[in-house]
Motif scaffolding. Structure first.
Motif, PDB file in Angstrom:
ATOM      1  N   LEU A  91       1.084  -1.166   0.033  1.00 19.65           N
ATOM      2  CA  LEU A  91      -0.356  -0.023   0.009  1.00 19.65           C
ATOM      3  C   LEU A  91       0.471   1.137  -0.358  1.00 19.65           C
ATOM      4  CD1 LEU A  91      -2.960   0.608  -0.234  1.00 19.65           C
ATOM      5  CD2 LEU A  91      -3.094   1.046   2.311  1.00 19.65           C
ATOM      6  N   THR A  92       0.709   2.600  -0.712  1.00 20.38           N
ATOM      7  CA  THR A  92       0.780   3.341  -1.006  1.00 20.38           C
ATOM      8  C   THR A  92       0.079   4.667  -0.166  1.00 20.38           C
ATOM      9  OG1 THR A  92       0.339   3.772  -3.060  1.00 20.38           O
ATOM     10  CG2 THR A  92       2.837   2.636  -2.419  1.00 20.38           C
ATOM     11  N   LEU A  93      -0.014   5.734  -0.340  1.00 23.15           N
ATOM     12  CA  LEU A  93      -1.057   6.749  -0.016  1.00 23.15           C
ATOM     13  C   LEU A  93      -2.400   7.128  -1.579  1.00 23.15           C
ATOM     14  CD1 LEU A  93      -2.378   8.774   1.994  1.00 23.15           C
ATOM     15  CD2 LEU A  93      -0.818  10.035   1.430  1.00 23.15           C
ATOM     16  N   GLU A  94      -1.482   6.839  -2.454  1.00 23.61           N
ATOM     17  CA  GLU A  94      -2.142   7.226  -3.110  1.00 23.61           C
ATOM     18  C   GLU A  94      -3.197   6.029  -4.094  1.00 23.61           C
ATOM     19  OE1 GLU A  94       2.172   6.837  -5.337  1.00 23.61           O
ATOM     20  OE2 GLU A  94       0.995   7.117  -2.858  1.00 23.61           O
ATOM     21  N   ARG A  95      -2.628   4.969  -3.733  1.00 27.02           N
ATOM     22  CA  ARG A  95      -3.261   4.033  -4.535  1.00 27.02           C
ATOM     23  C   ARG A  95      -4.238   3.711  -3.348  1.00 27.02           C
ATOM     24  NH1 ARG A  95       1.267  -1.088  -4.877  1.00 27.02           N
ATOM     25  NH2 ARG A  95       2.781  -0.572  -7.041  1.00 27.02           N
ATOM     26  N   PHE A  96      -4.294   3.846  -2.241  1.00 27.82           N
ATOM     27  CA  PHE A  96      -5.340   3.944  -1.079  1.00 27.82           C
ATOM     28  C   PHE A  96      -6.441   4.800  -1.292  1.00 27.82           C
ATOM     29  CE2 PHE A  96      -8.079   5.201   2.921  1.00 27.82           C
ATOM     30  CZ  PHE A  96      -7.576   4.108   3.358  1.00 27.82           C
ATOM     31  N   LEU A  97      -5.928   6.581  -1.429  1.00 27.54           N
ATOM     32  CA  LEU A  97      -6.670   7.161  -2.152  1.00 27.54           C
ATOM     33  C   LEU A  97      -7.588   6.755  -3.092  1.00 27.54           C
ATOM     34  CD1 LEU A  97      -5.098  10.763  -1.396  1.00 27.54           C
ATOM     35  CD2 LEU A  97      -6.528  10.120  -0.246  1.00 27.54           C
ATOM     36  N   ALA A  98      -7.082   6.190  -4.072  1.00 26.81           N
ATOM     37  CA  ALA A  98      -8.204   5.998  -5.722  1.00 26.81           C
ATOM     38  C   ALA A  98      -8.930   4.873  -5.167  1.00 26.81           C
ATOM     39  CB  ALA A  98      -6.588   5.791  -6.616  1.00 26.81           C
ATOM     40  N   GLY A  99      -8.336   3.626  -4.228  1.00 23.73           N
ATOM     41  CA  GLY A  99      -8.522   2.789  -3.902  1.00 23.73           C
ATOM     42  C   GLY A  99      -9.653   2.802  -3.324  1.00 23.73           C
ATOM     43  N   GLN A 100      -9.843   3.838  -1.944  1.00 23.81           N
ATOM     44  CA  GLN A 100     -11.024   3.986  -1.163  1.00 23.81           C
ATOM     45  C   GLN A 100     -11.790   4.410  -0.790  1.00 23.81           C
ATOM     46  OE1 GLN A 100     -11.294   1.247   0.934  1.00 23.81           O
ATOM     47  NE2 GLN A 100     -12.856   1.477   2.405  1.00 23.81           N
ATOM     48  N   TYR A 101     -11.476   5.772  -1.294  1.00 17.53           N
ATOM     49  CA  TYR A 101     -11.805   7.118  -1.476  1.00 17.53           C
ATOM     50  C   TYR A 101     -12.577   7.973  -2.725  1.00 17.53           C
ATOM     51  CZ  TYR A 101     -10.460   7.877   3.343  1.00 17.53           C
ATOM     52  OH  TYR A 101     -10.660   7.817   4.697  1.00 17.53           O
ATOM     53  N   GLY A 102     -12.159   6.638  -3.803  1.00 23.09           N
ATOM     54  CA  GLY A 102     -12.524   7.867  -5.519  1.00 23.09           C
ATOM     55  C   GLY A 102     -13.908   7.010  -5.405  1.00 23.09           C
TER      56      GLY A 102
END
Length: 552
Positions: A91-102
């Protein structure tokens, strides 16, 4: 005498081009009319994603923090409320943003697309303005073409703004651009769906409601499919039936796949083409599904304003009841698989759901909040229907009789208020039956009925606040969407975003308690109910003091 066959000539290209004559002029008019809505939608979605990125950037300070996020987001619950979790094993921050909050930005984009198309097509026909425009040099398809073009412009701008924002934070440019385009693809897909629904019914509410139901179905299908994918068993293919799922399958910052967007684009084009085809098969102002003719004389029970209000809200209540029942059954049926998926989860993750000893109660309490937020959307839409009744001139004939303004507004609010516990009980019943069938515990039905019903005062407060906005400043009524929107953020993301308790208490959904995990706060039930009653009284008084079809 020999028979002569007369064939109908195919329209020339010039004739086909005349069908979209005036599109540019109409597009400029629509941009002028949406001078506030256009930036509100595009900047609003961008700012929402910016807020998520800024909050997480401030919270995540170490790899351990990221691993804590992985524990939740990579679980079935995380898949239900976020997505399939591509790249969460590293996990990276950008992956979490796109995968969870997108997901939530994509849902907002879908609403933007369908509401924009309905607003500039069916609403215009219903108001009579489109007939005046058609009397000029305007082609038959010009209005739909301009509405779809406007939606496409908004979607492209959202893609550029979100992509630029993500890239400016140091995230990969390719992944940032793909993420922005995937959000825009959802808007285009549901704009195409709206292009079809506006041809089916002559009423704007029915057109937007049908397209909104498609958005809800897409969310449910994606959620069920993603949960199955995370668990490694079950119908994971359901995600591929959802336009939201197509965008999530692009996996920004992980696989960076562009080809799923071809499905979204092809679907949007096909749906728009179907809308054009259907539009030439109906009369102007009519729908392909004709309204059922009513009796020549009104029934005796319609003599009161309360009965008339019920008649006007009946179709909406039936549709919402069916949708919430099906959604409850679907989410309830995944109760046991979700519990099995959490069997080996770390304790810090289990604490979010109430701890290992209360995992079942925590999940059921969270779903009660989810259904309460959905019924809050119904409450806001019920009040927005009053605004439509007023602007379309159907209120004045009623008020010209012995019906007072207070009685008219009070009747509609009363029907919507009675619909709130009914819808919550319906959702609770569906969830209870599904959970009981999944776990074998029939006692869950009663717990879920009570847990869902307990949220009634919170939804009543949302309804009363919407009624107050309508009575005082009807043009500002869309502001009320902040309340359920903030309730969603506070209810789901408060632990991750570290929202202070004082700010958390601003949401009416945070006071009663997530039963069966938490006890029901009887004091909060009474206070919220009294506050809602007070706001309704203020709204009724204010409604008597403003002009119709205008407002302050």
């Amino acid at each position: 005498m020999s028979a002569t066959t007369i064939s109908r000539p195919k329209p020339a290209l010039a004739d086909r081009g005349m069908a979209v004559t005036g599109t540019g002029t109409l597009l400029r008019f629509m941009l002028r009319r949406d001078r506030i809505r256009f930036p509100a939608w595009t900047l609003g979605l961008t700012l929402l994603m910016t807020y998520f990125a800024s909050a997480l950037d401030a919270i995540v300070q170490s790899p351990e923090d990221l691993r804590g996020l992985t524990a939740f987001s990579g679980s079935p619950a995380g898949a239900l409320f976020g997505g399939p979790g591509f790249g969460f094993d590293d996990l990276t921050l950008e992956r979490f943003l796109a995968g969870q909050y997108g997901l939530y930005v994509a849902i907002g984009a879908g609403l933007m697309g369908l509401l924009t198309v309905v607003r500039h097509t069916r609403v215009e026909e219903r108001s009579g303005r489109a007939e005046l425009i058609r009397a000029s040099v305007v082609g038959r398809h010009a209005q739909l073409t301009a509405a779809l073009t406007l939606t496409a412009v908004m979607a492209v701008l959202v893609a550029v703004l979100i992509g630029a924002m993500m890239a400016s934070r140091g995230f990969g440019v390719r992944g940032s651009l793909l993420f922005g385009v995937s959000v825009a693809a959802v808007a285009l897909a549901f704009a195409g769906i709206a292009a079809v629904t506006v041809q089916l019914s002559e009423y704007p509410r029915a057109a937007s409601g049908t397209a909104g139901a498609a958005l809800g179905a897409a969310f449910v299908l994606r959620g069920l499919g993603d949960m199955a994918a995370v668990q490694g068993s079950g119908p994971s293919w359901l995600s591929w039936l959802s336009p939201i799922g197509w965008s999530q399958q692009t996996a920004p910052y992980v696989h960076n796949r562009w080809w799923p967007l071809a499905i979204s684009l092809g679907f949007a084009v096909a749906a728009s083409a179907a809308g054009y085809t259907l539009s030439i098969r109906r009369d102007f102002g009519a729908g392909l599904v004709p309204p059922r003719p009513g009796p020549p004389r009104a029934a005796a029970w319609l003599a009161s304003p309360l009965a008339l209000a019920f008649r006007l809200h009946r179709a909406s209540l039936i549709g919402w009841s069916a949708a919430l029942l099906v959604a409850g059954l679907a989410y309830g049926s995944f109760t046991q698989p979700l519990l099995d998926g959490f069997a080996d989860a770390p304790e810090d993750l289990l604490a979010v759901m109430g701890g290992s000893a209360n995992l079942l109660a925590g999940y059921l309490g969270t779903m009660g909040l989810t259904m309460a937020l959905a019924v809050g959307v119904y409450a806001v839409l019920a009040v927005q229907a009053l605004r439509s009744e007023e602007t379309e001139g159907r209120v004045e004939p009623v008020l010209a009789t012995a019906v007072s303004r207070r009685a008219w507004l009070g009747s509609h609010v009363a029907v919507a208020a009675l619909g709130v516990p009914w819808l919550l009980l319906t959702a609770g019943l569906g969830m209870g039956v599904g959970a009981a069938a999944s776990t074998g515990d029939a006692g869950l039905i009663g717990q879920l009925l009570l847990g869902h019903l307990a949220h009634t005062p919170a939804v009543w407060l949302v309804l009363a606040a919407a009624a107050l906005f309508y009575a005082v400043a009807p043009r500002a009524l869309p502001v009320i969407w902040v309340v359920p929107g903030y309730g969603l953020i506070a209810g789901y993301f408060a632990p991750i975003l570290e929202i202070p308790d004082a700010a958390l208490r601003l949401s009416p959904f945070e006071h009663i308690g997530a039963y069966p995990l938490e006890d029901i706060n009887a004091v909060a039930v009474v206070v919220l109910t009294l506050l809602a009653a007070l706001l309704v009284q203020v709204a009724a008084t204010a409604f008597r003091r403003r002009d119709l079809a205008g407002g302050a």
